[in-house]
Design a protein around this motif. Structure first.
Motif, short mmCIF file in Angstrom:
data_model
loop_
_atom_site.label_atom_id
_atom_site.label_comp_id
_atom_site.label_asym_id
_atom_site.label_seq_id
_atom_site.Cartn_x
_atom_site.Cartn_y
_atom_site.Cartn_z
N HIS A 39 25.48 43.58 15.82
CA HIS A 39 26.75 43.04 15.36
C HIS A 39 27.88 44.05 15.55
O HIS A 39 27.71 45.25 15.30
CB HIS A 39 26.62 42.66 13.87
CG HIS A 39 27.86 42.07 13.28
ND1 HIS A 39 28.67 42.77 12.42
CD2 HIS A 39 28.44 40.86 13.44
CE1 HIS A 39 29.69 42.01 12.05
NE2 HIS A 39 29.56 40.84 12.67
N ARG A 45 36.66 46.14 16.37
CA ARG A 45 37.20 45.02 17.14
C ARG A 45 38.60 45.38 17.66
O ARG A 45 39.38 46.00 16.97
CB ARG A 45 37.30 43.77 16.28
CG ARG A 45 36.04 43.37 15.55
CD ARG A 45 35.02 42.71 16.48
NE ARG A 45 34.00 42.03 15.69
CZ ARG A 45 34.07 40.76 15.33
NH1 ARG A 45 35.08 40.01 15.70
NH2 ARG A 45 33.12 40.22 14.59
N GLY A 103 31.99 34.36 20.43
CA GLY A 103 31.83 35.81 20.42
C GLY A 103 32.57 36.50 19.29
O GLY A 103 31.96 37.19 18.46
N ALA A 251 30.38 34.61 25.70
CA ALA A 251 30.69 35.32 24.46
C ALA A 251 30.40 36.82 24.58
O ALA A 251 30.92 37.62 23.80
CB ALA A 251 29.89 34.74 23.30
N ASP A 252 29.58 37.23 25.56
CA ASP A 252 29.27 38.64 25.76
C ASP A 252 30.54 39.46 25.98
O ASP A 252 30.60 40.64 25.61
CB ASP A 252 28.37 38.83 26.97
CG ASP A 252 27.00 38.18 26.80
OD1 ASP A 252 26.76 37.55 25.75
OD2 ASP A 252 26.17 38.30 27.72
N ARG A 255 33.27 39.25 22.51
CA ARG A 255 32.80 39.57 21.15
C ARG A 255 33.51 40.76 20.52
O ARG A 255 33.46 40.92 19.30
CB ARG A 255 31.29 39.84 21.17
CG ARG A 255 30.88 41.02 22.01
CD ARG A 255 29.38 41.05 22.25
NE ARG A 255 29.02 42.05 23.25
CZ ARG A 255 28.17 43.04 23.03
NH1 ARG A 255 27.60 43.16 21.84
NH2 ARG A 255 27.88 43.88 23.99
N ARG A 259 38.14 39.00 14.86
CA ARG A 259 37.70 37.66 14.47
C ARG A 259 38.87 36.71 14.22
O ARG A 259 38.71 35.49 14.23
CB ARG A 259 36.80 37.73 13.24
CG ARG A 259 37.48 38.15 11.96
CD ARG A 259 36.56 38.05 10.76
NE ARG A 259 35.52 39.05 10.78
CZ ARG A 259 34.22 38.76 10.88
NH1 ARG A 259 33.82 37.51 10.96
NH2 ARG A 259 33.33 39.73 10.88
N GLY A 404 27.63 36.48 11.83
CA GLY A 404 27.03 37.38 12.79
C GLY A 404 25.99 38.29 12.20
O GLY A 404 24.96 38.58 12.83
#
Length: 485
Positions: A39, A45, A103, A251-252, A255, A259, A404
């Protein structure tokens, strides 16, 4: 450094524990990506959905799109029929874009998100076939295409392409590809914009040469009509659509986005990045086929281009194939982890590359193995269409809400364990869609449904519709549905 394989959690509660201490960014282009299928925490992110455009564009300004575009003319279509097929077939990029939104929602790659559809154990089988085996075969075919262009470059340089030279060339092209795959997401995001710009410039020159010679009034010697025409139109859409349908792992590459990123923006930039170059490059192949014989695309295109541009074209073909294969190798590495093999992501990419190189060398130097693989891959829509349909339907049913961290839990206490580790809804829907699609094929064999329809191959739409409807009905039953985030 974060683990690339999450350790088994003792229960759902443990699965929800985030690793609290902030870590240095593992997403720099010059650093091997630390994350695998684990995760991605919120503090790691970053990025903008616009970056996804160049990722998918670089992977689609390719030699294979030229080949498939030209193939439509060789199949007997008029130019305008071929162009219409190209547009319709590339609309499947909308599904690739839809899958990409899962993702950031899960902070996990597609190979993990699909545990929600198939269960922890069922998903290992899904990843072994849909994720790993097909990816390695595509890697080998693309590598063979790049190697062929590289062999021509070697010959232009005055070096005889002996067996030893061919082996070295394949190894060099594979090494460049795997370097990108090993360094991972950060390297891909850094390199793919300049790759896109470079390939666009090269193919712009190709476009000028092609447009100057295109016969816009082209008609085949014996125009197709009736059932024969519909059979070729549907086969053409399937051929073009097999490209976007092969990316059930979009989604790879999304991700790492926060979010809170707009799902519409993620889907839009992903789909546009595949659709625009897909349409343009395939169309160039079709336009060129009205003027030259595209059974040998390299030789045919060189007739339309200035002599000095020959080596540039070959370099562009190699670069484009490296771009698409790096994405394939990256996802195949994640799939190998998701199968349950405890190996670091960087090493799993190298393992996949080694298998693909072995297949490529065997096919190029020892037998017609790659021709066999190529024919088999014409049937991949039988599997990939239903697989993408199940994934897309699950996103819609859950309204793209995925936990996730819960998806990381592989124990029997997991919310995604279902029945003995298998989600009956996903397994039955996929099996039903694949069965109907297999009965509708008219490619390497003629299925009974295709035979009853006079040869029409409806494997792609039939598999997608049946799998989607079955999953929607079975998942709504409740027992096969884990709670959303």
């Amino acid at each position: 450094m974060a683990s690339t394989i999450p350790d088994p959690h003792p229960g759902t509660g443990a699965a929800h524990q985030e690793a609290p201490p902030p870590q240095p960014p593992s997403e720099r282009a010059g650093r091997v990506e630390a994350h695998g299928i684990d995760h991605i925490p919120d503090h790691e992110r970053h990025g903008s959905p616009r970056q996804l455009f160049s990722v998918w564009a670089a992977a689609n300004v390719t030699y294979l799109n030229l080949v498939t575009g030209g193939a439509l003319i060789l199949m007997g279509l008029t130019l305008w029929q071929a162009l219409a097929v190209i547009v319709v077939g590339n609309l499947f990029w909308l599904l690739t874009g839809l899958l990409a939104i899962s993702g950031p929602a899960a902070g996990a790659p597609s190979e993990v998100v699909t545990r929600a559809m198939y269960g922890v154990r069922g998903n290992r089988v899904n990843n072994a076939v849909v994720g790993w085996l097909i990816s390695v075969c595509y890697f080998a075919l693309n590598l063979a295409a790049a190697a062929t262009a590289a062999f021509a470059l070697v010959e232009m340089a005055g070096i005889t392409a002996t067996t030893g030279v061919k082996v070295v060339v394949v190894m060099v092209v594979a090494a460049l590809t795997l370097t990108i795959g090993v360094y991972g997401h950060g390297m891909i995001m850094k390199l793919y914009l300049p790759i896109t710009l470079t390939l666009t410039a090269a193919f712009a020159v190709v476009a000028v040469g092609v447009f100057r010679h295109t016969d816009f009034a082209y008609l085949p010697a014996e125009p197709l009509t009736g059932t024969d025409l519909w059979a070729v139109l549907i086969a053409g859409v399937t051929l073009i659509g097999s490209g976007p349908l092969s990316y059930t792992t979009s989604a790879d590459f999304s991700r790492y986005l926060p979010r809170t990123t707009s799902p519409k923006a993620i889907a839009g930039w992903t789909a546009l990045g595949g659709f625009l170059p897909g349409v343009l490059v395939c169309s160039l192949g079709a336009l060129a086929a009205t003027a030259v014989d595209m059974t040998d695309p390299q030789a045919g295109l060189r007739q339309l281009l200035p002599d000095w541009f020959g080596p540039v074209l070959l370099l562009a073909l190699v670069l484009g194939t490296i771009a698409i294969n790096a994405l394939t190798a990256y996802s195949a590495g994640l799939a190998l982890q998701a199968v349950g093999i405890r190996i670091r992501r960087s090493l799993s990419v190298l393992a996949d590359g080694t298998a693909a190189v072995a297949l490529t060398l065997y096919g190029l130097l020892a037998s017609d193995f790659l021709d066999t693989v190529s024919n088999v891959l014409q049937l991949t829509v039988v599997l990939l269409g239903p697989a993408m349909a199940v994934y897309a339907t699950d996103i819609v049913l859950r309204r793209n809400r995925y936990d996730g961290r819960a998806l990381m839990d592989e124990t029997p206490d997991s919310a995604f364990w279902y029945t003995a580790g298998v989600n009956p809804a996903g397994a039955l829907a996929l099996a039903g869609g694949v069965t109907v699609a297999a009965l509708s094929v008219n490619t390497l064999y003629t299925g009974p449904i295709a035979r009853a329809l006079g040869g029409l191959d409806l494997a792609l739409p039939a598999g997608i519709v049946v799998a989607s409807l079955l999953y929607a009905v079975l998942a709504r039953g409740g027992k096969s549905r884990a709670p959303a985030a």
